[in-house]
Scaffold this active site. Structure first.
Site, PDB file in Angstrom:
ATOM      1  N   SER A   7      39.461  14.867 -18.988  1.00 33.43           N
ATOM      2  CA  SER A   7      39.473  13.412 -18.822  1.00 33.43           C
ATOM      3  C   SER A   7      39.691  12.767 -20.180  1.00 33.43           C
ATOM      4  O   SER A   7      38.921  13.014 -21.115  1.00 33.43           O
ATOM      5  CB  SER A   7      38.137  12.935 -18.263  1.00 33.43           C
ATOM      6  OG  SER A   7      38.031  11.530 -18.468  1.00 33.43           O
ATOM      7  N   HIS A  32      43.329  14.092 -16.334  1.00 29.79           N
ATOM      8  CA  HIS A  32      42.501  13.238 -15.471  1.00 29.79           C
ATOM      9  C   HIS A  32      42.380  11.862 -16.138  1.00 29.79           C
ATOM     10  O   HIS A  32      41.965  11.747 -17.288  1.00 29.79           O
ATOM     11  CB  HIS A  32      41.129  13.887 -15.310  1.00 29.79           C
ATOM     12  CG  HIS A  32      40.223  13.199 -14.348  1.00 29.79           C
ATOM     13  ND1 HIS A  32      40.289  13.378 -12.983  1.00 29.79           N
ATOM     14  CD2 HIS A  32      39.204  12.325 -14.548  1.00 29.79           C
ATOM     15  CE1 HIS A  32      39.358  12.652 -12.393  1.00 29.79           C
ATOM     16  NE2 HIS A  32      38.686  11.998 -13.315  1.00 29.79           N
ATOM     17  N   ASP A  34      40.718   8.223 -15.915  1.00 29.97           N
ATOM     18  CA  ASP A  34      39.607   7.470 -15.328  1.00 29.97           C
ATOM     19  C   ASP A  34      39.847   5.971 -15.453  1.00 29.97           C
ATOM     20  O   ASP A  34      39.705   5.392 -16.530  1.00 29.97           O
ATOM     21  CB  ASP A  34      38.300   7.847 -16.033  1.00 29.97           C
ATOM     22  CG  ASP A  34      37.796   9.210 -15.599  1.00 29.97           C
ATOM     23  OD1 ASP A  34      37.708   9.445 -14.373  1.00 29.97           O
ATOM     24  OD2 ASP A  34      37.506  10.049 -16.482  1.00 29.97           O
ATOM     25  N   MET A  36      38.666   2.307 -14.656  1.00 27.14           N
ATOM     26  CA  MET A  36      37.442   1.571 -14.310  1.00 27.14           C
ATOM     27  C   MET A  36      37.673   0.075 -14.466  1.00 27.14           C
ATOM     28  O   MET A  36      38.349  -0.349 -15.397  1.00 27.14           O
ATOM     29  CB  MET A  36      36.300   1.997 -15.239  1.00 27.14           C
ATOM     30  CG  MET A  36      36.048   3.497 -15.258  1.00 27.14           C
ATOM     31  SD  MET A  36      34.601   3.888 -16.252  1.00 27.14           S
ATOM     32  CE  MET A  36      34.701   5.687 -16.273  1.00 27.14           C
ATOM     33  N   HIS A  65      42.030   8.750 -11.201  1.00 34.35           N
ATOM     34  CA  HIS A  65      40.745   8.533 -10.522  1.00 34.35           C
ATOM     35  C   HIS A  65      40.421   7.043 -10.588  1.00 34.35           C
ATOM     36  O   HIS A  65      40.036   6.532 -11.637  1.00 34.35           O
ATOM     37  CB  HIS A  65      39.682   9.386 -11.245  1.00 34.35           C
ATOM     38  CG  HIS A  65      38.303   9.236 -10.693  1.00 34.35           C
ATOM     39  ND1 HIS A  65      37.195   9.732 -11.343  1.00 34.35           N
ATOM     40  CD2 HIS A  65      37.830   8.666  -9.549  1.00 34.35           C
ATOM     41  CE1 HIS A  65      36.110   9.477 -10.634  1.00 34.35           C
ATOM     42  NE2 HIS A  65      36.460   8.819  -9.553  1.00 34.35           N
ATOM     43  N   MET A  67      38.257   4.064 -10.107  1.00 38.63           N
ATOM     44  CA  MET A  67      36.884   3.571  -9.905  1.00 38.63           C
ATOM     45  C   MET A  67      36.952   2.054  -9.960  1.00 38.63           C
ATOM     46  O   MET A  67      36.523   1.419 -10.931  1.00 38.63           O
ATOM     47  CB  MET A  67      35.968   4.154 -10.997  1.00 38.63           C
ATOM     48  CG  MET A  67      35.668   5.625 -10.806  1.00 38.63           C
ATOM     49  SD  MET A  67      35.065   6.411 -12.309  1.00 38.63           S
ATOM     50  CE  MET A  67      36.619   6.787 -13.100  1.00 38.63           C
ATOM     51  N   MET A 136      31.743  13.755  -7.048  1.00 41.17           N
ATOM     52  CA  MET A 136      31.183  13.241  -8.304  1.00 41.17           C
ATOM     53  C   MET A 136      29.832  13.902  -8.554  1.00 41.17           C
ATOM     54  O   MET A 136      28.937  13.840  -7.711  1.00 41.17           O
ATOM     55  CB  MET A 136      30.990  11.716  -8.226  1.00 41.17           C
ATOM     56  CG  MET A 136      32.258  10.883  -8.253  1.00 41.17           C
ATOM     57  SD  MET A 136      33.303  11.138  -9.689  1.00 41.17           S
ATOM     58  CE  MET A 136      32.208  10.737 -11.050  1.00 41.17           C
ATOM     59  N   PHE A 142      30.607   6.402 -16.816  1.00 43.05           N
ATOM     60  CA  PHE A 142      30.509   6.806 -18.214  1.00 43.05           C
ATOM     61  C   PHE A 142      30.669   8.312 -18.374  1.00 43.05           C
ATOM     62  O   PHE A 142      30.251   9.068 -17.481  1.00 43.05           O
ATOM     63  CB  PHE A 142      29.152   6.384 -18.799  1.00 43.05           C
ATOM     64  CG  PHE A 142      28.936   4.907 -18.735  1.00 43.05           C
ATOM     65  CD1 PHE A 142      29.430   4.068 -19.727  1.00 43.05           C
ATOM     66  CD2 PHE A 142      28.256   4.347 -17.656  1.00 43.05           C
ATOM     67  CE1 PHE A 142      29.250   2.689 -19.646  1.00 43.05           C
ATOM     68  CE2 PHE A 142      28.075   2.969 -17.565  1.00 43.05           C
ATOM     69  CZ  PHE A 142      28.570   2.130 -18.562  1.00 43.05           C
ATOM     70  N   GLY A 143      31.225   8.704 -19.510  1.00 44.89           N
ATOM     71  CA  GLY A 143      31.256  10.113 -19.858  1.00 44.89           C
ATOM     72  C   GLY A 143      29.908  10.506 -20.459  1.00 44.89           C
ATOM     73  O   GLY A 143      29.062   9.652 -20.733  1.00 44.89           O
ATOM     74  N   ASP A 172      33.589  16.404 -10.833  1.00 45.22           N
ATOM     75  CA  ASP A 172      33.756  15.512 -11.988  1.00 45.22           C
ATOM     76  C   ASP A 172      32.411  14.983 -12.481  1.00 45.22           C
ATOM     77  O   ASP A 172      31.693  14.303 -11.740  1.00 45.22           O
ATOM     78  CB  ASP A 172      34.654  14.339 -11.541  1.00 45.22           C
ATOM     79  CG  ASP A 172      35.000  13.379 -12.660  1.00 45.22           C
ATOM     80  OD1 ASP A 172      34.614  13.624 -13.820  1.00 45.22           O
ATOM     81  OD2 ASP A 172      35.677  12.369 -12.371  1.00 45.22           O
ATOM     82  N   GLY A 174      29.594  15.761 -16.141  1.00 47.05           N
ATOM     83  CA  GLY A 174      28.571  16.665 -16.663  1.00 47.05           C
ATOM     84  C   GLY A 174      28.965  18.133 -16.642  1.00 47.05           C
ATOM     85  O   GLY A 174      28.108  19.015 -16.623  1.00 47.05           O
ATOM     86  N   GLY A 194      35.278  15.777 -19.774  1.00 50.26           N
ATOM     87  CA  GLY A 194      35.596  14.901 -20.906  1.00 50.26           C
ATOM     88  C   GLY A 194      34.910  15.413 -22.147  1.00 50.26           C
ATOM     89  O   GLY A 194      35.509  16.078 -22.999  1.00 50.26           O
TER      90      GLY A 194
END
Ligand code: DX5
Ligand code: ZN
Length: 211
Positions: A7, A32, A34, A36, A65, A67, A136, A142-143, A172, A174, A194
């Site tokens: 990511s 990937h 992200d 947002m 992705h 969001m 998820m 947040f990463g 996706d 952690g 990420g």
């Protein structure tokens, strides 16, 4: 072998074109992205113009992705920007079946993301319209968050549900050297990462550590 989708949320945003080229060289399987909107999630990142600008710097598939609260008004822009997979959150649309049909009509792959608290049963009746399920393993936004371990059971359940179908199971949030093998054992095909890919700067070593 599990596929790794870094990511770019954890990349240096001032050097994004170099970052995607370096990820490709380091052995990433897809990029990937992200997106947002500061509404569906409490954070803002980037939109289709950035994705379009990056398209020329890697041949890897773009895994977008979304969001965002109203994803359907953005689909055409992301298709034009060069997205290969477009994933919407099940929680972000009222008519999931219709939304997926619309995304498919653009000729890109369709993905459905499930927040940690969302029951996987929500995709049970739309499986024929899905190319990818994104489980998820953190609350999106947040990463760098900790992996939520109840996710492992959900991955197993989704794996059973999609058995025999041509559907990718992506996880996706952690993901690190400890949680990656747990997700793979539970049935993940693709891991998004990420923090674990970008930390220390040796992307190749980090990607290999996750496999
Ligand atoms: C979270 C994003 C993830 C995130 C993963 O909202 O969807 O893709 O960037 O970051 P890490 O690997 O740091 O958890
Ligand atoms: Zn993501």
């Amino acid at each position: 072998m599990v596929l790794i989708a870094p990511s770019i949320l954890s990349a240096d945003f001032a050097r994004l074109k170099d970052e995607v080229a370096m990820l490709e060289k380091a052995g990433a399987d897809m990029i990937h992205l992200d997106v947002m909107d500061g509404h569906f999630v409490p954070n803002l990142t980037f939109g289709a113009p950035i994705v379009k600008s990056l398209r020329g710097y890697t041949k890897l598939p773009f895994d977008v992705h979304l969001m965002v609260s109203n994803p359907m008004m953005l689909i055409e822009d992301f298709v034009s920007a060069g997205a290969n997979i477009i994933t919407i959150h099940a929680e972000s649309v009222t008519h999931l079946d219709g939304a997926l049909a619309q995304i498919k009509s653009f000729g890109v792959k369709t993905g459905v993301a499930l927040n940690p608290a969302t029951d996987e049963e929500t995709i049970k009746y739309v499986l024929e319209k899905i190319d990818l399920v994104l489980v998820m393993s953190v609350n999106p936004g947040f990463g760098g968050q900790n992996f939520i371990s109840s996710t492992l059971e959900k991955i197993e359940r989704v794996k059973k549900m999609i058995k025999g179908r041509d559907i990718i199971l992506e996880v996706d949030g952690g993901i690190n050297a400890l949680t990656a093998p747990q997700c793979v054992a539970a049935g993940a095909d693709v891991l998004v990462a990420g923090t674990a890919v970008f930390k220390g700067g040796d992307y190749q070593k980090n990607i290999e550590a996750l496999r």
